[in-house]
Motif scaffolding. Structure first.
Motif: not given
Length: 474
Positions: A102-118
């Motif tokens: 994530l640090l290699e990216m420009q800061k994303p506006h949001a991250l979405i996971t499913d129920l098992f990647s929390t």
């Protein structure tokens, strides 16, 4: 990686397994195509199945896939490791590189996971990235999961007791034999860990709509019981199902065979990415299909134990010739009646084909939504986890399925019962009613996810929240 700074940048992180990757990828496509987002799709390659890799063909511009490096889990799991523990350990080890990624990216506006990647929550909090969860199960299952975590001590056991019920606040009563948590009298430790993180999310996206599941959706939004948790905001953005899929190999053969059949005459038999039957049940199913004299397209897998999840990390791999484990002479006797394929078929294309008249399904939530969205009635054949709950919902609440009866004193559905339900769903009076209901729901659901529909507008509202959170220095 180049990101368009004028567009919201969203990172989507699914669990391994085609049942998780498929709806998360569909969400990612909708965000790109319909809501002008740039999406980075983080793909956990550890134990990835062959079928998953087929999903990444022909992605729209603005949707980039980043493969997370394979993690060595050989010392942490074995053939005896329960599938949920296997899944969660695989994710935990695979996400050790998440912060650096994530640090290699420009800061994303949001991250979405499913129920098992929390497990990604802690990293998101460290980097001040808004964290959302996309529920790939039914809303009913999610509501029941929170109920168990909060209220479990009020009940002596959730062991199956035919005829007994659990009252889920704001919803109808649930039969104990339909509940997913029945083995130990407690919610799985891994599942509990995920629930604790989910309630800290900035929002929960549901792959459903109020037309399908009015009671659980409203209960999680409004009921006083769920306000104790407290629940994060809940948004219905579904049903999101695949619109396209790659057709390769035996997929072309399946569709060519369907092209030759009478409209509405074929029963599609497929028990999901993790669905295997024991040898006795496989034999009874085969005999029932033959006795019914109805046309069928059957995705066949070798027999296995009773867990119902043996193929979870293997879907799409080549299996043995079905003749090796089906009744002697079955293939020859049914040559003019049906078609069998090993391991995998293009389910979306089969369900939308004019010759498909019904679907014998394990009632996984993705398969249930695909069947409803294409107006195909079902024979409910649940195997494990939330599938029993889904099956009862499809039969009792939606009225789009019939369910075969297990023989008294056994766990097997006999051949005569298979014959009965197959004939009924294709040509019987009850089958006629559920076919009509399935067509009604198809029309309803096609409206909510397109421009102007309630689910479409709800997802647009969530995207605006992503932008607002970052703009306000979240």
């Amino acid at each position: 990686m180049v990101v368009d700074a004028k567009k919201p940048h969203v990172v989507v992180l699914p669990s391994p397994g085609i049942g998780h990757v498929t709806p998360m990828l569909e969400l990612a496509k909708r965000l790109v195509i319909h809501h002008s987002c740039h999406v980075t799709f983080l793909y956990i390659t550890t134990q990835a199945s062959a079928a998953q890799t087929r999903l990444f063909h022909h992605l729209p511009p603005g949707l980039n896939v980043i493969d997370l490096p394979p993690a060595d889990v050989s010392a942490l799991i074995s053939d005896e490791t329960p599938y949920l523990a296997n899944l969660c350990i695989t994710i935990r080890e695979s996400l050790l590189c998440l912060k650096a990624t994530l640090l290699e990216m420009q800061k994303p506006h949001a991250l979405i996971t499913d129920l098992f990647s929390t497990q990604a929550l802690d990293t998101c909090k460290d980097l001040s990235i808004p964290f959302y969860v996309f529920c790939t199960t039914s809303a009913l299952f999610l509501a029941f999961s929170f109920f168990c975590a909060l209220d479990f001590n009020q009940h002596d056991t959730f062991a199956p007791v035919p005829g007994a019920f659990i009252h889920l606040p704001g919803c109808a009563q649930l039969r104990k034999e339909d509940l997913p948590f029945t083995n130990s009298g407690n919610v799985d430790e891994w599942h509990s860990d995920h629930l604790r993180r989910i309630i800290m999310a900035d929002g929960i996206l549901l792959n459903t709509c109020e037309d399908l599941e009015p009671e659980p959706v409203r209960a999680m939004q409004e009921d006083s019981f769920f306000k104790q948790i407290p629940m994060p905001p809940v948004y219905s953005v579904g049903p999101l199902v695949k619109e396209t899929e790659p057709i390769t190999g035996n997929g072309e053969e399946c569709l060519a065979w369907l092209d030759k059949q009478t409209p509405g005459s074929v029963l599609f038999v497929a028990l999901g990415s993790a669905g295997n039957l024991c040898a006795e049940q496989l034999t009874e199913l085969a005999w029932g299909l033959e006795l019914s004299k109805q046309r069928f397209l059957w995705v066949v897998r070798p027999p296995t134990g009773a867990s119902g999840i043996d193929s979870y990390f293997k879907v799409g791999c080549a299996d043995a010739d079905p003749e090796a484990y089906l009744p002697k002479g079955f293939t020859e006797r049914t040559r003019e009646l049906g078609m069998m394929v090993a391991s995998w078929a293009p389910q979306l294309s089969v369900l939308r084909h004019k010759s498909t008249g019904a679907f014998l399904s394990h009632c996984g939530w993705n398969s249930s939504l695909e069947s409803v969205s294409h107006g195909v009635p079902m024979i409910a054949w649940p195997l494990c986890a939330d599938q029993m709950m889904n099956a009862t919902f499809l039969v009792k609440d939606l009225g789009v399925a019939i369910k075969p009866v297990v023989e008294a004193g056994t766990r097997i559905i006999g051949r005569k019962e298979v014959e009965r339900v197959v004939r009924e769903v294709i040509m019987g009076e009850e089958g006629k009613l559920i076919r009509e209901r399935a067509r009604e729901l198809k029309e309803i659901e096609s409206k909510v996810v397109h421009c102007g529909g309630k689910s479409y507008e709800t997802l647009a509202h969530v995207v605006n929240q992503f932008v607002g959170c970052v703009s306000n220095g979240f």
